[in-house]
Design a protein around this motif. Structure first.
Motif, mmCIF file in Angstrom:
data_model
loop_
_atom_site.group_PDB
_atom_site.id
_atom_site.type_symbol
_atom_site.label_atom_id
_atom_site.label_comp_id
_atom_site.label_asym_id
_atom_site.label_seq_id
_atom_site.Cartn_x
_atom_site.Cartn_y
_atom_site.Cartn_z
ATOM 1 N N ASP A 1 0.539 5.149 5.438
ATOM 2 C CA ASP A 1 1.155 6.470 5.435
ATOM 3 C C ASP A 1 1.221 7.041 6.852
ATOM 4 O OD1 ASP A 1 2.156 8.785 3.852
ATOM 5 O OD2 ASP A 1 0.371 9.747 4.713
ATOM 6 N N LYS A 2 0.168 6.751 7.647
ATOM 7 C CA LYS A 2 0.128 7.251 9.033
ATOM 8 C C LYS A 2 0.983 6.388 9.961
ATOM 9 C CE LYS A 2 -4.489 9.345 8.780
ATOM 10 N NZ LYS A 2 -5.879 9.290 9.290
ATOM 11 N N GLY A 3 1.304 5.181 9.537
ATOM 12 C CA GLY A 3 2.074 4.282 10.387
ATOM 13 C C GLY A 3 1.221 3.599 11.446
ATOM 14 N N ASP A 4 -0.074 3.510 11.243
ATOM 15 C CA ASP A 4 -0.993 2.911 12.229
ATOM 16 C C ASP A 4 -1.112 1.417 11.926
ATOM 17 O OD1 ASP A 4 -2.921 2.283 14.037
ATOM 18 O OD2 ASP A 4 -4.272 3.955 13.519
ATOM 19 N N ARG A 5 -0.130 0.611 12.494
ATOM 20 C CA ARG A 5 -0.075 -0.824 12.235
ATOM 21 C C ARG A 5 -1.267 -1.536 12.836
ATOM 22 N NH1 ARG A 5 4.260 -1.360 14.300
ATOM 23 N NH2 ARG A 5 5.632 -1.268 12.489
ATOM 24 N N GLU A 6 -1.639 -1.170 14.033
ATOM 25 C CA GLU A 6 -2.710 -1.870 14.755
ATOM 26 C C GLU A 6 -4.041 -1.711 14.023
ATOM 27 O OE1 GLU A 6 -4.057 -4.481 17.449
ATOM 28 O OE2 GLU A 6 -1.979 -3.751 17.358
ATOM 29 N N ALA A 7 -4.347 -0.495 13.593
ATOM 30 C CA ALA A 7 -5.610 -0.258 12.883
ATOM 31 C C ALA A 7 -5.631 -1.025 11.553
ATOM 32 C CB ALA A 7 -5.786 1.245 12.641
ATOM 33 N N LEU A 8 -4.457 -1.063 10.891
ATOM 34 C CA LEU A 8 -4.382 -1.767 9.613
ATOM 35 C C LEU A 8 -4.580 -3.266 9.822
ATOM 36 C CD1 LEU A 8 -3.917 -1.631 6.575
ATOM 37 C CD2 LEU A 8 -1.442 -1.790 6.994
ATOM 38 N N TYR A 9 -3.991 -3.801 10.917
ATOM 39 C CA TYR A 9 -4.147 -5.235 11.199
ATOM 40 C C TYR A 9 -5.622 -5.567 11.433
ATOM 41 C CZ TYR A 9 -3.835 -9.724 13.564
ATOM 42 O OH TYR A 9 -4.018 -11.044 13.927
ATOM 43 N N LYS A 10 -6.297 -4.727 12.184
ATOM 44 C CA LYS A 10 -7.724 -4.974 12.465
ATOM 45 C C LYS A 10 -8.549 -4.919 11.182
ATOM 46 C CE LYS A 10 -7.744 -3.245 17.243
ATOM 47 N NZ LYS A 10 -8.275 -2.202 18.156
ATOM 48 N N PHE A 11 -8.130 -4.058 10.276
ATOM 49 C CA PHE A 11 -8.870 -3.919 9.028
ATOM 50 C C PHE A 11 -8.635 -5.125 8.098
ATOM 51 C CE2 PHE A 11 -9.049 -2.426 4.588
ATOM 52 C CZ PHE A 11 -10.385 -2.038 4.537
ATOM 53 N N LEU A 12 -7.375 -5.629 8.042
ATOM 54 C CA LEU A 12 -7.032 -6.674 7.081
ATOM 55 C C LEU A 12 -7.223 -8.089 7.611
ATOM 56 C CD1 LEU A 12 -3.783 -5.247 5.409
ATOM 57 C CD2 LEU A 12 -6.078 -5.356 4.432
ATOM 58 N N LYS A 13 -7.176 -8.257 8.973
ATOM 59 C CA LYS A 13 -7.228 -9.619 9.515
ATOM 60 C C LYS A 13 -8.508 -10.347 9.117
ATOM 61 C CE LYS A 13 -5.548 -12.933 12.115
ATOM 62 N NZ LYS A 13 -6.460 -14.003 11.879
ATOM 63 N N PRO A 14 -9.686 -9.754 9.145
ATOM 64 C CA PRO A 14 -10.905 -10.475 8.728
ATOM 65 C C PRO A 14 -10.841 -10.884 7.242
ATOM 66 C CG PRO A 14 -11.472 -8.533 10.003
ATOM 67 C CD PRO A 14 -10.017 -8.429 9.736
ATOM 68 N N LYS A 15 -10.278 -10.004 6.454
ATOM 69 C CA LYS A 15 -10.194 -10.318 5.035
ATOM 70 C C LYS A 15 -9.236 -11.493 4.810
ATOM 71 C CE LYS A 15 -11.060 -5.508 3.705
ATOM 72 N NZ LYS A 15 -12.397 -5.749 3.146
ATOM 73 N N PHE A 16 -8.098 -11.476 5.512
ATOM 74 C CA PHE A 16 -7.123 -12.564 5.367
ATOM 75 C C PHE A 16 -7.740 -13.898 5.786
ATOM 76 C CE2 PHE A 16 -3.847 -15.242 7.334
ATOM 77 C CZ PHE A 16 -3.018 -15.456 6.238
ATOM 78 N N ASP A 17 -8.477 -13.878 6.906
ATOM 79 C CA ASP A 17 -9.107 -15.117 7.390
ATOM 80 C C ASP A 17 -10.112 -15.647 6.371
ATOM 81 O OD1 ASP A 17 -7.609 -14.976 9.658
ATOM 82 O OD2 ASP A 17 -9.174 -13.991 10.856
ATOM 83 N N LYS A 18 -10.825 -14.736 5.738
ATOM 84 C CA LYS A 18 -11.814 -15.136 4.736
ATOM 85 C C LYS A 18 -11.110 -15.810 3.544
ATOM 86 C CE LYS A 18 -15.330 -13.316 1.599
ATOM 87 N NZ LYS A 18 -15.951 -12.099 1.053
ATOM 88 N N TYR A 19 -9.985 -15.168 3.064
ATOM 89 C CA TYR A 19 -9.248 -15.751 1.941
ATOM 90 C C TYR A 19 -8.650 -17.096 2.325
ATOM 91 C CZ TYR A 19 -9.541 -11.023 0.011
ATOM 92 O OH TYR A 19 -9.981 -9.821 -0.451
#
Length: 699
Positions: free
Chosen positions: A85-103
């Motif tokens: 909603d805020k449009g903060d792509r960089e913060a979202l990437y940092k939040f999701l990248k560890p989870k994606f790597d784990k999956y």
């Protein structure tokens, strides 16, 4: 014996038939076993096909549930929707990248994790961070669908950078739709799982129209389906043998040199359930086919062995029991010719009819003089008998009767008529249709002549009985006229005496004249009563038994009264009976007279005759009993015999009870019996309410 086949010819025909039958049976059984085992093998392939489909289905369902659960857990973290909603792509990437790597570490085929904005533009590809901002709603139908429905969407779809089975879920921030989050599973994930379970190599083929955004290098294609799976050169060599007309049909048989493969395929569907591609699996069935062929060959050998054994066993028994068949045939011939009956056999389906030589001989013809046709029989039947005979045949053919039986006359060659008892039975096929009718003719002309003699004898005895009864009636008339005549004579004498003495008195003369008139009426009534008995019998009539008894009492009543016989009447009948009343009246008079005479002869003090009537469902029972001491046991069985009497020759003919029984049982179709009851004889008559239509002639 002209039609008799020799037993050797019979054996020869049977053996030829059995040989031919067993050869055909051998071929049929071989074919059946071949087809049945082919069907078994095909059934095995169908089960494999079903197993593959079930495996794919359950693998997909399990994967969808597993990755839906992963997405559910991600969506529960409100931070994702907030950052979108805020449009903060960089913060979202940092939040999701560890989870994606784990999956990705847990499953190497976890290819994509994609965040899409509410307007359909790519916000963040976690698997390719630098690829964003492109509009997806025009090229990705699943994206367009979730924008419209804002509901979870699943299915196979080719994107710009990957081919995957995708799951898209909506993202909400403060109850406001801000976009969607989706994951993509590499199709090889399913191939690997299925191949591991089935121990078969699998490949993915996608339709050309679904590869406009992204496609791997084309190595092989089947019509409009492009291979998207990395395969070895050996597999490519095998695939190259697939013919051009192959349409991914199930259980396709592919033979390459000494190897046999079965091709199994199943659909890959989009989220709209439209065909997007095919999974293709190759199953090496070389060993299974060889095993099945060996089994077929062994089964055929076993079948041949047992058929040959059975053939020789049956042949042995046919030869062994040939003499017994011959004996049976002779017994059959002796039975047919020994009975002197004529055999007929009618095939109701072909209308072919066979008359035995004896059948024709009974009518004075040789075997060749009468054709075996139904018209030959109908032309010989007496015109008066034909309709009833045809009706009886029709009733048996239509199952109305269990057996066919008819008596008719056939014309002899010399012009005379032969009485025939014809008997037969209809045989039916499995569908209940008449198939055949077989029967025998018996010449009963002599029996018919004897019956005619018996009838004439019965007529003679009936006439004798009536003459004897007439004598008794005249005696009764004389007895009943004695008193009125005495009164008339006395009156006439009184008138003559008065005239001679010149004492004629008008009043006295009138009184004597009235007395003479009264006695004359009594004489006239006696004549009328006895005239009823002597009227000729013409037709049956419906009448109450009580009326017939009253007419009988009009004849014998005075005699009973004069001999002090008390008549007890117990009439419990309310039904009329159809009968010949004059003949029944004769029976009643005969029984009542006999009872009176025995009562008088035995000097019974209180003489009684008891008459009872009782209605049954279809009959009426009449009992006439006396108290004269009964009938001696040694003559009980003889009293209905002709010319048997306990009276002397002057007073008894011995025909009364005999003719009474003949009238009741032969003319009136009833029964008559006698027994001792309550110190007297009891005659029991049972008559049908309705007269039998088969009336005896000469009544």
């Amino acid at each position: 014996m002209k039609r008799k086949l020799t037993i050797d010819k019979f054996k020869f025909k049977i053996l030829n038939f059995i040989t031919f039958t067993f050869v055909v049976l051998l071929l049929v059984l071989s074919y059946i076993f071949f087809v049945s085992h082919t069907n078994v093998f095909n059934l095995y392939n169908e089960k494999v096909e079903q197993y593959i489909h079930k495996t794919i289905y359950h693998t997909l369902e399990h994967s969808k549930d597993m990755y839906k659960h992963i997405l559910d857990r991600l969506i529960q973290e409100e931070k994702i929707a907030e950052l979108v909603d805020k449009g903060d792509r960089e913060a979202l990437y940092k939040f999701l990248k560890p989870k994606f790597d784990k999956y990705k570490e847990e499953n190497q085929y976890f290819d994509t994790l994609h965040i899409i904005e509410a307007d359909g533009k790519s916000f963040l590809r976690v698997h390719q961070k630098d690829k964003f901002g492109d509009d997806l709603k025009s090229v990705r139908p699943m994206v367009k669908e979730i924008m419209l429905s804002q509901k979870t969407v699943t299915g196979y779809e080719t994107g710009k950078y990957a081919q995957a089975y995708r799951i898209l879920m909506p993202l909400y921030y403060k109850e406001h739709f801000v976009g969607s989050i989706g994951i993509g599973i590499n199709p090889n994930y399913f191939l690997e799982k299925i191949s591991h379970i089935l121990d078969e190599e699998g490949m993915l083929f996608l339709k050309l129209e679904n590869l406009e955004l992204y496609s791997k290098k084309v190595k092989f294609r089947i019509k409009d389906f492009i291979l998207q799976t990395e395969v070895s050169d050996d597999m490519l060599s095998i695939l190259s043998h697939i013919p051009d007309n192959y349409n991914f049909e199930d259980s396709y048989n592919l033979t390459i040199n000494d190897k046999i493969y079965l091709l199994h395929s199943t659909d890959v569907s989009s989220f709209l359930n439209e065909l997007s591609g095919k999974y293709l699996f190759l199953q090496d069935v070389t060993n299974e086919v060889k095993t099945q062929n060996a089994i077929k060959f062994n089964i055929i050998l076993v079948v041949i062995f047992f058929v040959v054994i059975i053939f020789f066993v049956i042949r042995f028994f046919i030869m062994k029991f040939g003499d017994e068949v011959d004996d049976f045939y002779e017994i059959y011939e002796y039975a047919i010719y020994g009975t002197q009956d004529g055999l007929w056999d009618w095939n109701l389906k072909t209308d072919k009819l066979y008359f035995s030589p004896r059948w024709k001989e009974m009518l004075g013809y040789k075997d060749t003089e009468i054709r075996n046709e139904i018209e030959s029989w109908t032309n010989l039947v007496h015109p008066d008998d034909l309709e009833k005979a045809l009706e009886d045949i029709k009733n048996n053919v239509s199952k109305k009767t269990e057996y066919y039986e008819n008596i008719h006359r056939l014309k002899h060659k010399d012009g005379s008529w032969v009485w025939i008892l014809d008997r037969g039975k209809t045989f039916f096929d499995n569908n209940g249709n008449p198939e055949r009718m077989v029967g025998f003719h018996t010449n009963i002309t002599k029996i018919k002549h004897l019956e005619e003699e018996i009838i004439q004898k019965d007529k003679l005895m009936l006439a004798q009985s009536r003459n004897a009864a007439m004598g008794e009636m005249i005696s009764m008339i004389a007895h009943q006229w004695r008193q009125p005549l005495s009164v008339i004579s006395m009156g006439a004498n009184n008138i003559m005496a008065d005239i001679e003495l010149e004492m004629v008195n008008e009043e006295s003369l009138k009184e004597i004249s009235l007395e003479i008139i009264e006695q004359t009426k009594e004489l006239s009534k006696t004549i009328d009563d006895f005239k009823e008995f002597f009227k000729p019998v013409k037709n049956s009539e419906k009448i109450f038994i009580e009326e017939i008894l009253n007419k009988a009492f009009g004849v014998v009543g005075k005699s009973l009264e004069n001999n002090n016989v008390n008549v007890i009447k117990e009439y419990n009948s309310k039904k009329k009976i159809e009968t010949y009343s004059r003949e029944l009246m004769q029976v009643f008079i005969n029984i009542l007279n006999n009872a009176k005479e025995v009562l008088v002869e035995n000097n019974i003090e209180n003489k009684e005759i008891k008459i009872s009537l009782e209605d049954k469902t279809h009959t009426i029972i009449i009992k006439i009993c006396d108290n004269a001491g009964g009938i001696a046991e040694d003559i009980m069985d003889k009293i209905f015999e002709p010319y048997f009497s306990t009276k002397d020759e002057r007073t008894g003919t011995g025909l009364g009870l005999y003719m009474s029984k003949i009238i009741i049982e032969k003319h009136l179709n009833g029964t008559m019996s006698v027994s001792n009851e309550n110190n007297g004889a009891c005659f029991i008559i049972e008559l049908p309410l309705v007269k039998n239509t088969n009336e005896v002639e000469g009544k």
